[in-house]
Write a protein that holds these residues in place. Structure first.
Motif, PDB file in Angstrom:
ATOM      1  N   ASN A 147      53.682  63.830  16.227  1.00  0.00           N
ATOM      2  CA  ASN A 147      53.600  62.376  16.056  1.00  0.00           C
ATOM      3  C   ASN A 147      53.962  61.618  17.329  1.00  0.00           C
ATOM      4  N   SER A 148      53.790  62.254  18.471  1.00  0.00           N
ATOM      5  CA  SER A 148      54.042  61.610  19.760  1.00  0.00           C
ATOM      6  C   SER A 148      52.829  61.801  20.654  1.00  0.00           C
ATOM      7  N   PRO A 149      52.356  60.734  21.304  1.00  0.00           N
ATOM      8  CA  PRO A 149      51.214  60.887  22.229  1.00  0.00           C
ATOM      9  C   PRO A 149      51.591  61.763  23.417  1.00  0.00           C
ATOM     10  N   VAL A 150      50.789  62.775  23.663  1.00  0.00           N
ATOM     11  CA  VAL A 150      51.037  63.711  24.767  1.00  0.00           C
ATOM     12  C   VAL A 150      49.841  63.666  25.713  1.00  0.00           C
ATOM     13  N   ARG A 151      50.116  63.433  26.976  1.00  0.00           N
ATOM     14  CA  ARG A 151      49.059  63.470  27.999  1.00  0.00           C
ATOM     15  C   ARG A 151      49.110  64.816  28.704  1.00  0.00           C
ATOM     16  N   VAL A 152      47.953  65.417  28.882  1.00  0.00           N
ATOM     17  CA  VAL A 152      47.867  66.714  29.559  1.00  0.00           C
ATOM     18  C   VAL A 152      47.026  66.538  30.814  1.00  0.00           C
ATOM     19  N   LEU A 153      47.620  66.806  31.968  1.00  0.00           N
ATOM     20  CA  LEU A 153      46.912  66.822  33.245  1.00  0.00           C
ATOM     21  C   LEU A 153      46.456  68.247  33.503  1.00  0.00           C
ATOM     22  N   ILE A 154      45.182  68.424  33.780  1.00  0.00           N
ATOM     23  CA  ILE A 154      44.589  69.764  33.808  1.00  0.00           C
ATOM     24  C   ILE A 154      43.917  69.996  35.154  1.00  0.00           C
ATOM     25  N   SER A 155      44.240  71.128  35.751  1.00  0.00           N
ATOM     26  CA  SER A 155      43.618  71.526  37.005  1.00  0.00           C
ATOM     27  C   SER A 155      43.541  73.050  37.037  1.00  0.00           C
ATOM     28  N   ALA A 156      43.024  73.588  38.134  1.00  0.00           N
ATOM     29  CA  ALA A 156      42.891  75.039  38.282  1.00  0.00           C
ATOM     30  C   ALA A 156      43.276  75.431  39.698  1.00  0.00           C
ATOM     31  N   GLU A 157      43.730  76.657  39.835  1.00  0.00           N
ATOM     32  CA  GLU A 157      44.191  77.161  41.121  1.00  0.00           C
ATOM     33  C   GLU A 157      43.086  77.875  41.882  1.00  0.00           C
ATOM     34  N   ASP A 158      42.124  78.487  41.164  1.00  0.00           N
ATOM     35  CA  ASP A 158      41.171  79.373  41.827  1.00  0.00           C
ATOM     36  C   ASP A 158      39.725  79.090  41.437  1.00  0.00           C
ATOM     37  N   VAL A 159      39.397  79.251  40.147  1.00  0.00           N
ATOM     38  CA  VAL A 159      38.017  79.056  39.692  1.00  0.00           C
ATOM     39  C   VAL A 159      38.026  78.072  38.517  1.00  0.00           C
ATOM     40  N   LEU A 160      36.847  77.806  37.981  1.00  0.00           N
ATOM     41  CA  LEU A 160      36.746  76.896  36.842  1.00  0.00           C
ATOM     42  C   LEU A 160      37.370  77.520  35.595  1.00  0.00           C
ATOM     43  N   HIS A 161      38.179  76.752  34.896  1.00  0.00           N
ATOM     44  CA  HIS A 161      38.715  77.122  33.591  1.00  0.00           C
ATOM     45  C   HIS A 161      38.473  75.956  32.644  1.00  0.00           C
ATOM     46  N   SER A 162      38.871  76.112  31.404  1.00  0.00           N
ATOM     47  CA  SER A 162      38.741  75.024  30.442  1.00  0.00           C
ATOM     48  C   SER A 162      39.858  75.132  29.418  1.00  0.00           C
ATOM     49  N   TRP A 163      40.614  74.070  29.274  1.00  0.00           N
ATOM     50  CA  TRP A 163      41.773  74.029  28.372  1.00  0.00           C
ATOM     51  C   TRP A 163      41.307  73.458  27.033  1.00  0.00           C
ATOM     52  N   ALA A 164      41.269  74.295  26.008  1.00  0.00           N
ATOM     53  CA  ALA A 164      40.678  73.879  24.732  1.00  0.00           C
ATOM     54  C   ALA A 164      41.550  74.331  23.573  1.00  0.00           C
ATOM     55  N   VAL A 165      41.847  73.391  22.664  1.00  0.00           N
ATOM     56  CA  VAL A 165      42.551  73.674  21.410  1.00  0.00           C
ATOM     57  C   VAL A 165      41.743  73.011  20.290  1.00  0.00           C
ATOM     58  N   PRO A 166      40.924  73.774  19.564  1.00  0.00           N
ATOM     59  CA  PRO A 166      39.987  73.167  18.609  1.00  0.00           C
ATOM     60  C   PRO A 166      40.645  72.319  17.525  1.00  0.00           C
TER      61      PRO A 166
END
Length: 232
Positions: A147-166
């Protein structure tokens, strides 16, 4: 999380995911009605022997099959645009977390705390505890207050990734040299599983994401415990 032979989406655990499920049902009903209508026309054309020699020159039919699809597209586009803007809106987050993709694990930095950072590796099959899920469990979970707004900053160190939680309705690409952001609100306590959904290499399927939503007081206790472990 998903179950064997499941045909639908996972249960929604955030307001955005509930909106996504509603839009999916709305669009699916429109597609179902169109498919039924087209099937009826095909069956009628094949089975009837009646013909109308003026049908191909009818201006009224041309107007109908031009205007009607446009109206249907408007009924799909309007709720889609509304949902798109809702997903892009980030208002006064209570917590900011930076997730960095590596080959092949995730690193998390709680930017509101100076030293709270850790890596999350997949737990090997032989080390799983009873009740844990193969290929989905990580040795460190990303713990957030529900019940709290959470901001997620997403980056990668080497190659393309994707952060996904369905179940949270979250999916954002992790691009080297670029900082993307997304947000979610976990509407109930629980453990929500995701995976890297970008084909990032040989061990692409071994980058699980585990988000644990807990009450605020439990989250504060967890941060103190993690900081103590880091200091020691």
């Amino acid at each position: 999380m998903a179950h064997p032979s499941q045909l639908g989406f996972q249960d929604a655990a955030s307001p955005i995911m509930r909106e996504l499920l509603g839009f999916h049902d709305h669009a699916l009903m429109i597609v179902f009605l169109i498919s039924t209508f087209v099937l009826y026309i095909i069956v009628a054309m094949v089975s009837t022997k009646l013909t109308n020699k003026f049908l191909l020159d009818s201006q009224e039919i041309e107007i109908i099959w031009t205007v009607l699809p446009a109206v249907i597209l408007i009924f799909i586009a309007l709720p889609s645009l509304r949902l798109l803007y809702l997903m892009d809106e980030i208002n006064d987050p209570h917590l900011t977390i930076k997730a960095v993709g590596h080959q092949w694990y995730w690193s998390y930095e709680y930017t509101d705390y100076e030293e709270l950072a850790f890596d999350a590796y997949m737990i090997p099959t032989g080390e799983l505890a009873p009740g844990q899920f193969r290929l989905l469990e990580a040795d460190h979970r990303m713990v957030v207050p529900f019940n709290s707004p959470v901001r997620v900053l997403i980056s990668a160190e080497d190659v393309l990734h994707s952060w996904a939680v369905p179940s949270l309705g979250v999916k954002m690409d992790a691009v080297p040299g670029r900082l993307n952001q997304t947000a979610f609100v976990a509407s109930r306590p629980g453990v929500f599983y995701g995976q890297c959904s970008e084909i990032c290499g040989a061990n692409h399927s071994f980058m699980p994401i585990v988000v644990e939503a807990v009450p605020l007081n439990h989250f504060e206790d967890w941060t103190l415990t993690m900081l103590q472990d880091i200091w020691l």
